[in-house]
Scaffold this motif. Structure first.
Motif, mmCIF file in Angstrom:
data_model
loop_
_atom_site.group_PDB
_atom_site.id
_atom_site.type_symbol
_atom_site.label_atom_id
_atom_site.label_comp_id
_atom_site.label_asym_id
_atom_site.label_seq_id
_atom_site.Cartn_x
_atom_site.Cartn_y
_atom_site.Cartn_z
ATOM 1 N N ARG A 183 0.837 -1.185 -0.200
ATOM 2 C CA ARG A 183 0.031 -0.133 -0.004
ATOM 3 C C ARG A 183 0.797 1.234 -0.145
ATOM 4 N NH1 ARG A 183 -2.607 -1.730 3.720
ATOM 5 N NH2 ARG A 183 -4.582 -2.370 2.375
ATOM 6 N N ARG A 184 1.800 1.240 1.025
ATOM 7 C CA ARG A 184 2.733 2.332 0.826
ATOM 8 C C ARG A 184 3.658 2.629 -0.346
ATOM 9 N NH1 ARG A 184 7.883 2.559 1.831
ATOM 10 N NH2 ARG A 184 7.875 0.293 2.740
ATOM 11 N N LEU A 185 3.981 1.786 -0.813
ATOM 12 C CA LEU A 185 4.784 1.861 -2.443
ATOM 13 C C LEU A 185 3.705 2.094 -3.485
ATOM 14 C CD1 LEU A 185 7.173 -1.194 -1.887
ATOM 15 C CD2 LEU A 185 7.819 1.227 -1.802
ATOM 16 N N ALA A 186 2.748 1.589 -3.286
ATOM 17 C CA ALA A 186 1.676 2.082 -4.336
ATOM 18 C C ALA A 186 1.163 3.337 -4.568
ATOM 19 C CB ALA A 186 0.589 0.767 -4.588
ATOM 20 N N ALA A 187 1.133 3.670 -3.121
ATOM 21 C CA ALA A 187 0.453 5.221 -3.031
ATOM 22 C C ALA A 187 1.722 6.201 -3.446
ATOM 23 C CB ALA A 187 0.260 5.498 -1.564
ATOM 24 N N ALA A 188 2.981 5.678 -3.438
ATOM 25 C CA ALA A 188 4.183 6.789 -3.861
ATOM 26 C C ALA A 188 4.206 6.648 -5.254
ATOM 27 C CB ALA A 188 5.342 6.405 -3.220
ATOM 28 N N LEU A 189 3.744 5.862 -5.987
ATOM 29 C CA LEU A 189 3.552 6.001 -7.514
ATOM 30 C C LEU A 189 2.875 7.010 -8.465
ATOM 31 C CD1 LEU A 189 3.198 2.117 -8.308
ATOM 32 C CD2 LEU A 189 5.320 3.373 -8.415
ATOM 33 N N PRO A 190 3.341 7.512 -9.431
ATOM 34 C CA PRO A 190 2.439 8.442 -10.216
ATOM 35 C C PRO A 190 1.295 7.670 -10.588
ATOM 36 C CG PRO A 190 4.729 7.775 -11.248
ATOM 37 C CD PRO A 190 4.670 7.078 -9.910
ATOM 38 N N ARG A 197 1.619 -0.058 -12.251
ATOM 39 C CA ARG A 197 1.625 -1.057 -11.221
ATOM 40 C C ARG A 197 0.924 -0.816 -9.837
ATOM 41 N NH1 ARG A 197 7.842 -0.725 -10.568
ATOM 42 N NH2 ARG A 197 7.213 1.598 -10.910
ATOM 43 N N GLY A 198 0.411 0.611 -9.919
ATOM 44 C CA GLY A 198 -0.412 1.062 -8.641
ATOM 45 C C GLY A 198 -1.711 0.571 -8.702
ATOM 46 N N ALA A 199 -2.410 0.288 -10.066
ATOM 47 C CA ALA A 199 -3.508 -0.181 -10.201
ATOM 48 C C ALA A 199 -3.647 -1.770 -9.961
ATOM 49 C CB ALA A 199 -4.017 0.288 -11.704
ATOM 50 N N PHE A 200 -2.890 -2.237 -10.513
ATOM 51 C CA PHE A 200 -2.597 -3.816 -10.003
ATOM 52 C C PHE A 200 -2.265 -3.941 -8.482
ATOM 53 C CE2 PHE A 200 -1.272 -4.376 -14.608
ATOM 54 C CZ PHE A 200 -2.363 -5.054 -14.822
ATOM 55 N N GLU A 258 -3.638 -2.021 -6.350
ATOM 56 C CA GLU A 258 -4.747 -1.813 -5.707
ATOM 57 C C GLU A 258 -5.886 -3.086 -5.828
ATOM 58 O OE1 GLU A 258 -6.013 0.385 -3.545
ATOM 59 O OE2 GLU A 258 -3.894 1.458 -3.614
ATOM 60 N N ILE A 259 -5.734 -3.774 -6.722
ATOM 61 C CA ILE A 259 -6.666 -5.045 -7.003
ATOM 62 C C ILE A 259 -6.083 -6.178 -5.779
ATOM 63 C CG2 ILE A 259 -7.044 -6.860 -8.601
ATOM 64 C CD1 ILE A 259 -7.077 -4.693 -10.753
ATOM 65 N N ILE A 260 -4.741 -6.180 -5.788
ATOM 66 C CA ILE A 260 -4.554 -7.101 -5.057
ATOM 67 C C ILE A 260 -4.814 -6.962 -3.399
ATOM 68 C CG2 ILE A 260 -2.141 -8.360 -3.882
ATOM 69 C CD1 ILE A 260 -2.886 -9.710 -6.505
ATOM 70 N N LEU A 261 -4.640 -5.823 -3.081
ATOM 71 C CA LEU A 261 -4.925 -5.158 -1.782
ATOM 72 C C LEU A 261 -6.290 -5.495 -1.440
ATOM 73 C CD1 LEU A 261 -2.574 -1.944 -1.645
ATOM 74 C CD2 LEU A 261 -2.494 -4.105 -0.345
ATOM 75 N N ARG A 262 -7.587 -5.155 -2.406
ATOM 76 C CA ARG A 262 -8.706 -5.256 -2.302
ATOM 77 C C ARG A 262 -9.013 -6.904 -2.091
ATOM 78 N NH1 ARG A 262 -9.420 -1.313 -5.907
ATOM 79 N NH2 ARG A 262 -9.811 -2.663 -7.649
#
Length: 128
Positions: free
Chosen positions: A65-72, A77-80, A82-86
């Motif tokens: 979550r922390r690394l994905a939030a830091a992405l533009p 990769r952030g969207a993927f 989010e899917i895994i996190l959900r």
């Protein structure tokens, strides 16, 4: 011994982000659990292993979550992530069962979270 205590307020999870995951033993546990063919453990033993994997899955999910939030926003990769996190959130909200199947499902979740974490720590793919 003192009767006083300090409350730690860390709403952004910065302290946790500084602590490295203890990855090797958990990956070994995941490998062992996924290799089970017909284990014969007591239900409480399955529950203890599932608890261990659940706690670690939550820690890995926090890093993802922390690394994905830091992405533009333009980085897919952030969207993927989010899917895994959900999916992880849904699976972690299910109650633990004292079964091999439950433990193996938690092991698969840890494995999926580590796969996503590794992809988030790789250099961004080149765009055309």
């Amino acid at each position: 011994m003192s009767d006083t205590y300090a409350v730690l307020h860390d709403p952004n999870g910065l302290i946790e982000a500084e602590l490295p995951l203890d990855r090797a033993p958990h990956e070994a546990l995941v490998t062992a659990v996924l290799a089970w063919k017909d284990p014969d453990l007591a239900p409480r033993d399955y529950e203890q292993i599932a608890l261990q994997l659940t706690g670690h899955a939550r820690a890995v999910a926090a890093d993802v979550r922390r690394l994905a939030a830091a992405l533009p926003k333009s980085d897919g990769r952030g969207a993927f992530a989010e899917i895994i996190l959900r999916e992880a959130e849904g699976r972690l909200s299910q109650s633990l069962q004292g079964t091999a199947r439950c433990v193996q499902n938690r092991a698969r979740l840890v494995q999926a979270l580590y796969t996503r974490l590794d992809r988030l720590t790789e250099p961004a793919p080149a765009t055309r």
